[in-house]
Design a protein around this motif. Structure first.
Motif, PDB file in Angstrom:
ATOM      1  N   GLU A   7      46.178  38.668  37.810  1.00  0.00           N
ATOM      2  CA  GLU A   7      45.977  38.840  39.251  1.00  0.00           C
ATOM      3  C   GLU A   7      47.298  39.128  39.957  1.00  0.00           C
ATOM      4  OE1 GLU A   7      45.016  35.932  37.715  1.00  0.00           O
ATOM      5  OE2 GLU A   7      42.881  36.336  37.480  1.00  0.00           O
ATOM      6  N   VAL A  35      36.089  43.260  43.598  1.00  0.00           N
ATOM      7  CA  VAL A  35      35.742  42.586  42.346  1.00  0.00           C
ATOM      8  C   VAL A  35      36.965  41.909  41.752  1.00  0.00           C
ATOM      9  CG1 VAL A  35      34.942  42.963  39.984  1.00  0.00           C
ATOM     10  CG2 VAL A  35      33.783  44.081  41.880  1.00  0.00           C
ATOM     11  N   GLY A  36      38.119  42.547  41.826  1.00  0.00           N
ATOM     12  CA  GLY A  36      39.344  41.953  41.295  1.00  0.00           C
ATOM     13  C   GLY A  36      39.729  40.688  42.032  1.00  0.00           C
ATOM     14  N   GLY A  39      36.822  37.605  41.209  1.00  0.00           N
ATOM     15  CA  GLY A  39      36.754  37.018  39.885  1.00  0.00           C
ATOM     16  C   GLY A  39      35.411  37.323  39.248  1.00  0.00           C
ATOM     17  N   TRP A  40      35.329  37.151  37.939  1.00  0.00           N
ATOM     18  CA  TRP A  40      34.123  37.562  37.225  1.00  0.00           C
ATOM     19  C   TRP A  40      32.951  36.628  37.464  1.00  0.00           C
ATOM     20  CZ3 TRP A  40      31.767  34.697  33.423  1.00  0.00           C
ATOM     21  CH2 TRP A  40      32.500  33.637  32.883  1.00  0.00           C
ATOM     22  N   LYS A  41      33.192  35.342  37.673  1.00  0.00           N
ATOM     23  CA  LYS A  41      32.079  34.411  37.896  1.00  0.00           C
ATOM     24  C   LYS A  41      31.395  34.670  39.237  1.00  0.00           C
ATOM     25  CE  LYS A  41      33.830  30.622  35.105  1.00  0.00           C
ATOM     26  NZ  LYS A  41      34.331  29.238  35.108  1.00  0.00           N
ATOM     27  N   THR A  42      32.181  34.867  40.266  1.00  0.00           N
ATOM     28  CA  THR A  42      31.621  35.128  41.591  1.00  0.00           C
ATOM     29  C   THR A  42      30.921  36.473  41.617  1.00  0.00           C
ATOM     30  OG1 THR A  42      33.439  33.861  42.536  1.00  0.00           O
ATOM     31  CG2 THR A  42      32.150  35.197  44.051  1.00  0.00           C
ATOM     32  N   THR A  43      31.521  37.486  41.005  1.00  0.00           N
ATOM     33  CA  THR A  43      30.908  38.803  40.959  1.00  0.00           C
ATOM     34  C   THR A  43      29.583  38.748  40.202  1.00  0.00           C
ATOM     35  OG1 THR A  43      33.092  39.820  40.985  1.00  0.00           O
ATOM     36  CG2 THR A  43      31.261  41.206  40.272  1.00  0.00           C
ATOM     37  N   GLY A  44      29.556  38.047  39.083  1.00  0.00           N
ATOM     38  CA  GLY A  44      28.315  37.894  38.318  1.00  0.00           C
ATOM     39  C   GLY A  44      27.246  37.155  39.102  1.00  0.00           C
TER      40      GLY A  44
END
Length: 62
Positions: A7, A35-36, A39-44
């Protein structure tokens, strides 16, 4: 020498790019920056909620 977080590295590259081309920031960063930053959890979670919403909408409002 400590490793730089992805990040932090991404933000440093973004800042360098803005210095080279300040007019590029006029229209915003767009989806990759969003998206960056999330984070991947929130985006998912957001994607899962959207998919569930479309399915429920299709079941109840035909």
């Amino acid at each position: 020498m400590s490793e730089e977080k992805p990040e932090t590295k991404r933000e440093r590259f973004r800042q360098e790019e803005l210095k080279k081309d300040p007019s590029g920031s006029f229209h915003g960063g767009g989806l990759p920056d969003l998206v960056g930053n999330l984070g991947w959890k929130t985006t998912g979670s957001i994607l899962l909620a959207l998919i569930a919403g479309f399915i429920l909408y299709g079941l109840f409002f035909r």
